[in-house]
Design an enzyme around this catalytic site. Structure first.
Site, PDB file in Angstrom:
ATOM      1  N   HIS A  26       0.601  -1.086  -0.180  1.00 13.89           N
ATOM      2  CA  HIS A  26      -0.052  -0.065   0.050  1.00 13.89           C
ATOM      3  C   HIS A  26       1.068   1.406   0.036  1.00 13.89           C
ATOM      4  CE1 HIS A  26       0.287  -0.166   4.640  1.00 13.89           C
ATOM      5  NE2 HIS A  26       0.439   1.296   4.384  1.00 13.89           N
ATOM      6  N   LEU A  81      -6.255 -25.932  -2.005  1.00 13.34           N
ATOM      7  CA  LEU A  81      -7.036 -26.945  -2.004  1.00 13.34           C
ATOM      8  C   LEU A  81      -7.810 -27.226  -2.989  1.00 13.34           C
ATOM      9  CD1 LEU A  81      -7.257 -27.212   1.886  1.00 13.34           C
ATOM     10  CD2 LEU A  81      -5.779 -28.439   0.512  1.00 13.34           C
ATOM     11  N   GLY A  82      -8.399 -26.281  -3.408  1.00 14.61           N
ATOM     12  CA  GLY A  82      -9.551 -26.329  -4.452  1.00 14.61           C
ATOM     13  C   GLY A  82     -10.811 -26.902  -3.773  1.00 14.61           C
ATOM     14  N   SER A 132       4.426   2.655   7.968  1.00 15.01           N
ATOM     15  CA  SER A 132       4.220   1.571   7.140  1.00 15.01           C
ATOM     16  C   SER A 132       5.365   1.334   6.432  1.00 15.01           C
ATOM     17  CB  SER A 132       2.998   1.981   6.283  1.00 15.01           C
ATOM     18  OG  SER A 132       1.786   2.193   7.017  1.00 15.01           O
ATOM     19  N   ASP A 163       0.179  -7.591   1.568  1.00 11.26           N
ATOM     20  CA  ASP A 163       0.844  -6.219   1.574  1.00 11.26           C
ATOM     21  C   ASP A 163       2.118  -6.006   1.677  1.00 11.26           C
ATOM     22  OD1 ASP A 163       0.128  -3.549   1.704  1.00 11.26           O
ATOM     23  OD2 ASP A 163      -0.044  -3.398   4.043  1.00 11.26           O
TER      24      ASP A 163
END
Length: 461
Positions: A113, A272-273, A217, A143
Site C-alpha cells: 500500500h 486445496l480447490g 508503514s 501487503d
C-alpha cells in the site's frame, strides 16, 4: 546489586521508550537519566539502533490517477463541449518507510500500500542520498512489496525467525511517521497470529504496543539484537491516532513472499480447490453435529488437491495441521501463507466418523485469454477466470490479470485486478461469456468494471 539499581532497572524494563533519531539531542536524555548507577552503565537501545537505523529508508511516491466523472466521461458530452479526448488526471503523493534487506543488490522491503500502483518511487537513505526505486513486485494479499535501488555502501538488516517470537518479547519499531525523519518507538509483542482485521488478504500479524503512526508503514520491527522480525503495516484506532495497537507482517512471511517476487515477479499460491461454508446451528442440526466447530465442504474442484485427498461435499473439516479449525478465514489463511507444494493435515468428519487426510497445495489452474483474440481494442489485456478466493468472496465476472502500459485499454482506465462484470448491458459471469459478447465487436466497446471502489463504465475506443 544495590536496591536502588535494582528498582531503577526494573522501572526501565517496563518503560516504553520513544526516541526521535536526530531530533532530540543526547543531552536532553542525559539531563533526565543518570549515565550510570553505582558505577554500572545504564541499559540503552542506542548501540543497537546505531546498527539498525541506516537500513531503514524513507519512501515517497507519485501516482497519476484518472479523474472520473459519470457525465464528462461520456464521449458525446466531451465532443459537444470540445473537451480533449485524453482523460483528466491528478497526481497523488504518499510517504512511507522501507527496510534494506540486501545491501549488495539494493533490495528494499516495504508495504504494497506504500508503493503499489505508483508511477514514480523515490527512496531516501538516512545519510540523505535519494535514489529512484524500481518496483520488483508486489503482493496485495499480504501487503508486501520489493523495491530495488542502484546504491552502493548500503547497510542491510538480518532477518530473524519470527516463528520464535513470544508474547512479551521486547521489540522496536523504526520508521518515518509524518515525514518528520527517522523515529524509533519501543514496546513488546502483545499478541501473535492476529487475523480477521479486514475482508481481504492473508493475515497472520504480530501485534505490538510500540507506537506505529502514519508513515511508519513499511518500516522495521526489530528485536533487541537488531534483527528484522516484521514489517510494520497498520494500526487499529477508532480515532485515527495511535492507541497502542499496531500490527506487523512477520519476517517469515515477508521472506517467503520476497523470494517468490524475486524469482517470478508474483506470488504463486497453492490451493486445496475446496469451497467451504461456516457451520451455523441450522447446518449443525441438519448434519447431526454436536457443535458448530469446523467448516463444511460445499464443493470440490475437479483435479484439485482436495479431490486427490478424497474430500467430498458434506465433509466437515474439524482440524488443520493438528489444531482446531475455527473458521473459513483460518483455512484461507493457511492456503495463502504456506508455500506452494506444502502438505496440510486435515481432520475430517464424515457420516459420524473421524479420519485424517493429507493434501498437497497445488497451483490453481485458471483459464485465460489475451484481449486481442477477443477484440483489437483490447490488445495488451490479459483476461482470466476468477480464482477460488474471489469466488468465495461472492464475486462474479472475469479478472484482468495484466494491462500493457500505453495500450488503448490502459488509456481508457482499465487496470490490473479490475473485474469485468458486463459488456454493454449484458452481464458477464465467465470467460466463455466474455468471448461471445466481445467477439461481436460492437461499434462502441463499453465494459462494466468492478474494483475496490465500486463499479464504473470503461469505454475503449
Amino acid at each position: 546489586m544495590s536496591p536502588q539499581r535494582s528498582r531503577l532497572l526494573h522501572w526501565l524494563a517496563g518503560l516504553l521508550v520513544s526516541i526521535t533519531v536526530g531530533a532530540a539531542p543526547a543531552s536532553a536524555i542525559a539531563a533526565t537519566l543518570p549515565a550510570a548507577v553505582d558505577g554500572q552503565p545504564m541499559p540503552s537501545l542506542a548501540p543497537m539502533l546505531a546498527r539498525v537505523t541506516p537500513a531503514v529508508v524513507n519512501i515517497s511516491t507519485r501516482t497519476r490517477v484518472q479523474v472520473r466523472d459519470a457525465y464528462f466521461d461520456d464521449p458525446m458530452v466531451r465532443q459537444f463541449f470540445g473537451l480533449p479526448a485524453a482523460p483528466r488526471e491528478r497526481v497523488e503523493q504518499s510517504l512511507g518507510s522501507g527496510v534494506i534487506v540486501d545491501a549488495a543488490k539494493g533490495y528494499v522491503l516495504t508495504n504494497n500500500h506504500v508503493v503499489g500502483g505508483a508511477d514514480d518511487i523515490s527512496v531516501t537513505l538516512q545519510d540523505g542520498r535519494t535514489f529512484k526505486g524500481r518496483l520488483i513486485g508486489t503482493d496485495p494479499d499480504t501487503d508486501v512489496a520489493v523495491v530495488q535501488i542502484p546504491a552502493q555502501n548500503l547497510k542491510a538488516l538480518p532477518l530473524a525467525d519470527s516463528t520464535r517470537l513470544q508474547v512479551g518479547d521486547y521489540v522496536v519499531a523504526v520508521g518515518d511517521p509524518f515525514g518528520l525523519g527517522q523515529t524509533v518507538t519501543a514496546g513488546i509483542v502483545s499478541a501473535l497470529g492476529r487475523s480477521g482485521l479486514g475482508d481481504t488478504g492473508y493475515q497472520n500479524f504480530i501485534q505490538t504496543d510500540a507506537s506505529i503512526n502514519p508513515g511508519n508503514s513499511g518500516g522495521a520491527l526489530v528485536n533487541l539484537r537488531g534483527e528484522l522480525v516484521g514489517i510494520n503495516t497498520m494500526i487499529f484506532s477508532p480515532s485515527g491516532g495511535n492507541v497502542g495497537i499496531g500490527f506487523a507482517i512477520p519476517s517469515a512471511i515477508t521472506s517467503e513472499v520476497m523470494g517468490q517476487l524475486l524469482a517470478h515477479g508474483k506470488v504463486q499460491r497453492g490451493s486445496l480447490g475446496v469451497q467451504t461454508q461456516a457451520i451455523t446451528p441450522r447446518i449443525a442440526q441438519l448434519l447431526k453435529l454436536k457443535d458448530n466447530n469446523g467448516v463444511v465442504v460445499t464443493g470440490v474442484s475437479d483435479g484439485s488437491a482436495a479431490a486427490h485427498a478424497g474430500l467430498q461435499p458434506g465433509d466437515v473439516l474439524t482440524t488443520l495441521n493438528g489444531k482446531p479449525l475455527r473458521s473459513e478465514q483460518e483455512l484461507r489463511n493457511t492456503e495463502g501463507l504456506l508455500p506452494l507444494g506444502s502438505t496440510v493435515q486435515l481432520g475430517v468428519l464424515r457420516d459420524g466418523h473421524d479420519r485424517q487426510v493429507s493434501a498437497t497445495l497445488a497451483a490453481e489452474k485458471l483459464a485465460s485469454v489475451d484481449g486481442d483474440q477477443l477484440d483489437p481494442r483490447l490488445s495488451g489485456v490479459r483476461f482470466s477466470e476468477l480464482n477460488e478466493r474471489q469466488r468465495s468472496d461472492g464475486l462474479y465476472g472475469v479478472a484482468i490479470g495484466a494491462v500493457q502500459p500505453g495500450s488503448r485499454a490502459a488509456r481508457a482506465g482499465l487496470t490490473t485486478d479490475d473485474v469485468v462484470i458486463g459488456v454493454g448491458n449484458q452481464r458477464i459471469t465467465s470467460l466463455h461469456m466474455l468471448r461471445g459478447l466481445a467477439g461481436v465487436k460492437p461499434r462502441q466497446l463499453v465494459l462494466v468494471v468492478a474494483d475496490a471502489d465500486g463499479t464504473r463504465y470503461v469505454v475503449v475506443n
